[in-house]
Enzyme design. Structure first.
Site, PDB file in Angstrom:
ATOM      1  N   LYS A   1       0.580  -1.423  -0.064  1.00  0.00           N
ATOM      2  CA  LYS A   1       0.106  -0.082  -0.251  1.00  0.00           C
ATOM      3  C   LYS A   1       0.543   0.822  -0.107  1.00  0.00           C
ATOM      4  CE  LYS A   1       0.224  -2.234   4.172  1.00  0.00           C
ATOM      5  NZ  LYS A   1      -0.473  -3.445   4.834  1.00  0.00           N
TER       6      LYS A   1
ATOM      7  N   LYS B   1      -4.289   3.627   2.215  1.00  0.00           N
ATOM      8  CA  LYS B   1      -5.177   2.693   1.771  1.00  0.00           C
ATOM      9  C   LYS B   1      -6.097   3.288   0.679  1.00  0.00           C
ATOM     10  CE  LYS B   1      -4.134  -1.692   4.870  1.00  0.00           C
ATOM     11  NZ  LYS B   1      -4.161  -1.899   5.597  1.00  0.00           N
TER      12      LYS B   1
HETATM   13  N1  HSE Z   1      -0.378  -3.767   9.461  1.00  0.00           N
HETATM   14  C1  HSE Z   1      -2.343  -3.790   8.101  1.00  0.00           C
HETATM   15  C2  HSE Z   1      -3.222  -3.738   9.042  1.00  0.00           C
HETATM   16  C3  HSE Z   1      -1.772  -5.311   7.474  1.00  0.00           C
HETATM   17  O1  HSE Z   1      -3.080  -4.267  10.515  1.00  0.00           O
HETATM   18  O2  HSE Z   1      -4.098  -3.730   8.732  1.00  0.00           O
HETATM   19  C4  HSE Z   1      -2.805  -4.888   5.922  1.00  0.00           C
HETATM   20  O3  HSE Z   1      -2.817  -4.647   5.684  1.00  0.00           O
END
Ligand code: HSE
Length: 410
Positions: free
Chosen positions: A96, A195
């Site tokens: 991402k 994201k």
């Molecule tokens: N570290 C991210 C989360 C992993 O906890 O959502 C998934 O993208």
């Protein structure tokens, strides 16, 4: 595309999950040919293909037509993805940070080399949100997209509600493979911001640098904040939000108070939920596991499978001249600190509630987003900021009317 010959980068949580998932799937005309991992000293499960430690083994292999990139380091990932696209290989990635920071450049490279660049696994793990924004919401009827897109923080917040400490819950999330190698990315809201950046591109067609988006995390939340939420019947959720109106797009990541009728209220542990609001469809909820080995591998598998049909994102909503980010709007918020004085320098438009006690104070009211942006919240250990959703705001105001007091000192 006839036969997918895959070079896999990364054999950690998601990479090894994908390896198992692909081995169990006989229907796909796809096979991992080589794996390139980082650490030659690490003991690993036995695999039927060689595990190598030099990126050029895959990038320069002319047989390999698909590169699946599942490594942590976004700078290394950038080099791998860039070179692979240049060599005419399709790329599937779940990175991402890389996609959020370099998307336009990578789209151009993919187009120049006539290959696909897919990244469903980069946003909300197993939830097929990007494909839906591309295919179903392929017009401009979307008005907002918001929700929980980080599994680690949702896991920690769920456990906090069950009385488990922040550090213990974070450790559990790390053991389960949800957390980033640097968990600050999760708890300070960077990961959900990356994201959100990607969602903005597919939901509204706008390219934004993540550094221009505000991210407030959950690290500085105090037990009293959680207690306040419980007393009011709310749950705290780290929300990534974007909405569109005649002034432009508002977008940010911050903890929210969520009321019990909200579809995100019962979204617990590593689950993610994205609520899409569109002019005619009204609200739609996408719900599923947002982190972990198999859930993320499932999104990567779906991208690999889509390559069989030469699938590409079309970015139909790319209309940068019509839409842009705006910071000129108001939010209804709760800000707490250990002393009232720490709250005094924050300029509210209206204050509806002030609570002061020894060691804990809060203010509730309307504040301009520009004012919120002036503070680096993640670095202010003493300050917590939480946003009321429209309905939690209404519920709060109704309950405060019933209580008939607004300013209280203990
Ligand atoms: N570290 C991210 C989360 C992993 O906890 O959502 C998934 O993208």
């Amino acid at each position: 595309m006839s036969h997918l010959k895959i070079g896999l980068f990364g054999f950690g949580c998601v990479g090894s999950g994908l390896y198992q998932v692909l081995n169990q799937n006989n229907q796909l005309n796809a096979k991992i040919q080589k794996i390139v991992a980082k650490d030659p000293t690490k003991s690993r499960e036995k695999t039927s293909v060689p595990i190598l430690y030099d990126a050029s083994e895959i990038v320069n292999d002319t047989e390999i037509n698909v590169v699946v990139e599942l490594i942590n380091d976004s700078n290394e990932a950038y080099e791998i993805v860039k070179e692979s696209l240049k060599k005419g290989k399709h790329v599937v990635t779940a990175n991402k940070k890389l996609i959020a920071e370099r998307l336009d450049e990578l789209i151009q490279l993919a187009n120049e080399n006539n290959v696909s660049l897919l990244y469903e696994g980069a946003v909300a793990g197993s939830i097929p949100i990007i494909r839906n924004l591309e295919e179903y919401y392929n017009n401009d009827t979307l008005t907002s997209i918001e929700g929980i897109v980080n599994g680690t923080t949702n896991y920690i917040l769920t456990k906090a509600n069950q009385g488990i400490s922040y550090s213990e819950a974070l450790l559990e999330a790390q053991k389960k493979g949800f957390a980033e190698a640097d968990p600050t990315l999760d708890v300070d809201g960077f990961d959900p911001k990356f994201k959100l950046t990607i969602l903005l591109k597919h939901a509204f067609g706008i390219s934004v640098s993540p550094s221009n988006l505000l991210n407030i995390g959950i690290r500085n939340l105090k037990p009293q904040d959680i207690q306040y939420a419980n007393e009011k019947g709310f749950r705290i959720k780290l929300f990534a939000s974007a909405s569109k109106d005649e002034h432009g797009i508002t977008a940010f990541v911050a903890p929210h108070f969520i009321e019990s009728s909200h579809s995100a209220y019962h979204v617990d542990d590593e689950f993610n939920a994205v609520v899409v609001q569109a002019a005619y469809a009204d609200k739609q909820l996408f719900y599923g596991k947002g982190a972990g080995s198999f859930p993320t591998a499932s999104a990567v598998l779906s991208d690999i499978s889509a390559l069989q049909f030469n699938y590409r994102y079309e970015y139909r909503k790319t209309t940068p001249e019509l839409l842009s980010l705006t910071t000129d709007f108001e939010l209804y918020v709760y800000i707490s600190a250990t002393t009232k004085e720490s709250l005094d320098h924050i300029e509210f438009e209206e204050i509806d509630d002030l609570y002061v006690s020894k060691g804990f104070s809060y203010k509730i009211g309307k504040i301009r987003f520009n004012e919120i942006q002036k503070i680096n919240w993640n670095d202010q250990e003493d300050l917590s900021l939480l946003i009321f959703s429209e309905s939690s705001n209404r519920i709060l105001k109704e309950s405060d009317k019933a209580n008939s007091y607004n300013f209280h000192y203990n």
